[in-house]
Design a protein around this motif. Structure first.
Motif, PDB file in Angstrom:
ATOM      1  N   GLN A   1      11.660  -1.030  -2.549  1.00  0.00           N
ATOM      2  CA  GLN A   1      11.252  -1.472  -3.873  1.00  0.00           C
ATOM      3  C   GLN A   1      10.187  -0.529  -4.390  1.00  0.00           C
ATOM      4  N   ASP A   2       9.668  -0.839  -5.567  1.00  0.00           N
ATOM      5  CA  ASP A   2       8.650   0.023  -6.134  1.00  0.00           C
ATOM      6  C   ASP A   2       7.334  -0.141  -5.382  1.00  0.00           C
ATOM      7  N   LEU A   3       6.417   0.735  -5.689  1.00  0.00           N
ATOM      8  CA  LEU A   3       5.157   0.797  -4.977  1.00  0.00           C
ATOM      9  C   LEU A   3       4.432  -0.536  -5.012  1.00  0.00           C
TER      10      LEU A   3
ATOM     11  N   PRO B   1      -1.304  -2.383  -0.575  1.00  0.00           N
ATOM     12  CA  PRO B   1      -2.219  -1.244  -0.580  1.00  0.00           C
ATOM     13  C   PRO B   1      -1.552   0.085  -0.255  1.00  0.00           C
ATOM     14  N   TYR B   2      -0.210   0.035   0.011  1.00  0.00           N
ATOM     15  CA  TYR B   2       0.450   1.274   0.356  1.00  0.00           C
ATOM     16  C   TYR B   2       0.856   2.032  -0.896  1.00  0.00           C
ATOM     17  N   SER B   3       0.847   3.341  -0.815  1.00  0.00           N
ATOM     18  CA  SER B   3       1.292   4.151  -1.943  1.00  0.00           C
ATOM     19  C   SER B   3       2.723   4.590  -1.755  1.00  0.00           C
ATOM     20  N   VAL B   4       3.346   4.179  -0.669  1.00  0.00           N
ATOM     21  CA  VAL B   4       4.762   4.418  -0.496  1.00  0.00           C
ATOM     22  C   VAL B   4       5.336   3.198   0.198  1.00  0.00           C
ATOM     23  N   ASP B   5       6.499   2.778  -0.288  1.00  0.00           N
ATOM     24  CA  ASP B   5       7.077   1.559   0.258  1.00  0.00           C
ATOM     25  C   ASP B   5       8.004   1.840   1.423  1.00  0.00           C
ATOM     26  N   GLU B   6       8.142   0.840   2.267  1.00  0.00           N
ATOM     27  CA  GLU B   6       9.003   0.938   3.433  1.00  0.00           C
ATOM     28  C   GLU B   6      10.456   0.993   3.008  1.00  0.00           C
ATOM     29  N   GLN B   7      11.205   1.860   3.644  1.00  0.00           N
ATOM     30  CA  GLN B   7      12.647   1.889   3.461  1.00  0.00           C
ATOM     31  C   GLN B   7      13.273   0.991   4.519  1.00  0.00           C
TER      32      GLN B   7
ATOM     33  N   TYR C   1      10.130   5.065  13.253  1.00  0.00           N
ATOM     34  CA  TYR C   1      11.157   4.038  13.156  1.00  0.00           C
ATOM     35  C   TYR C   1      11.723   3.784  14.548  1.00  0.00           C
TER      36      TYR C   1
ATOM     37  N   ARG D   1       3.333   3.394   9.965  1.00  0.00           N
ATOM     38  CA  ARG D   1       3.284   4.479   9.001  1.00  0.00           C
ATOM     39  C   ARG D   1       1.853   5.004   8.875  1.00  0.00           C
TER      40      ARG D   1
END
Lengths: 118, 117
Positions: free
Chosen positions: A96-98, A101-107, B37, B50
């Motif tokens: 999903q979008d940012l 507190p993370y600046s990149v989301d988990e895939q 992962y 991460r």
């Protein structure tokens, strides 16, 4: 919440045939990715959709591969005609979008489709 | 181009012991993201931990921690008190920073970890 699903789980086809892989991302995830792992090698990026648009397709190996994402929901990856070197495991992931507190989301990854081309 | 190298194709550890998986990467960028992962046998790949490169503090998630050495371009994963459920393929991955937008992951070849009872 349902995770990323992929269909089929396995596909065995003859060289020259066509195969279509399907990915259903997590509901609400705008980002959808396709990756591929050929036996013994790294997982390689194929392409990235944001909603229904292709954001980055730099990893697509050649024009035998066609990816679509209908209405920004599920995605299909068609291989036509299939070659022996296309064998491998095809993974789909969504994010999903940012969200702070993370600046990149988990895939989040699907279970993969194992494609065997004979 | 960025590359990720995992030099240990296979490792094993006794249950309850500690194991460290190695990962090195190559990039000319100053900010980026690193991930570990885990893919258990016949199951989906899930995110373990991460690290954002601009953060000096090493990330930790329960029994999992990383040793991030930015100058050495090293990102190792330490698993403490190993459990049988930790048996899996572990992939190290890199992502470029793209002005805050999402990007593709660049993976290493993976390390197959077996936890023995």
């Amino acid at each position: 919440e349902a995770g990323v699903t992929q269909f089929p789980s396995h596909s065995v086809i003859e060289k020259g045939q066509t195969v279509t892989l399907r990915c259903d991302p997590i509901s609400g995830h705008d980002n959808l990715y396709w990756y591929r792992r050929v036996m013994g090698k790294e997982i390689k990026f194929l392409l990235h959709f944001v909603k229904e648009s292709k954001q980055d397709e730099s990893g697509m190996p050649n024009n035998r591969f066609l990816a679509e994402r209908t209405g920004g929901t599920y995605s299909t990856l068609k291989v036509q005609p299939a070659e022996l070197e296309d064998s491998g495991v095809y993974f789909c992931a969504s994010s999903q979008d940012l969200t702070p507190p993370y600046s990149v989301d988990e895939q989040f990854f699907g279970p993969g489709t194992r494609l065997t081309v004979l | 181009a960025q590359t990720v190298t995992q030099s240990q194709p296979e490792m094993s550890v006794q249950e309850a012991e500690t194991v460290t998986l190695s990962c090195t990467y190559d990039t000319s960028e100053s900010n980026y993201y690193l991930f570990w992962y885990k893919q258990p046998p016949s199951r989906q790949m899930i995110l373990v931990i991460r690290q954002e490169a601009y953060k000096q503090q090493n990330a930790t998630e329960n029994r999992f921690s990383v040793n991030f050495q930015k100058a050495a371009k090293s990102f190792s994963l330490k698993i403490s008190d190993s459990q049988l459920g930790d048996t899996a393929m572990y992939f190290c991955a890199f992502m470029r920073e793209r002005g805050g937008s999402q990007g593709n992951l660049i993976f290493g070849k993976g390390t197959k970890l077996s936890v023995k009872p």
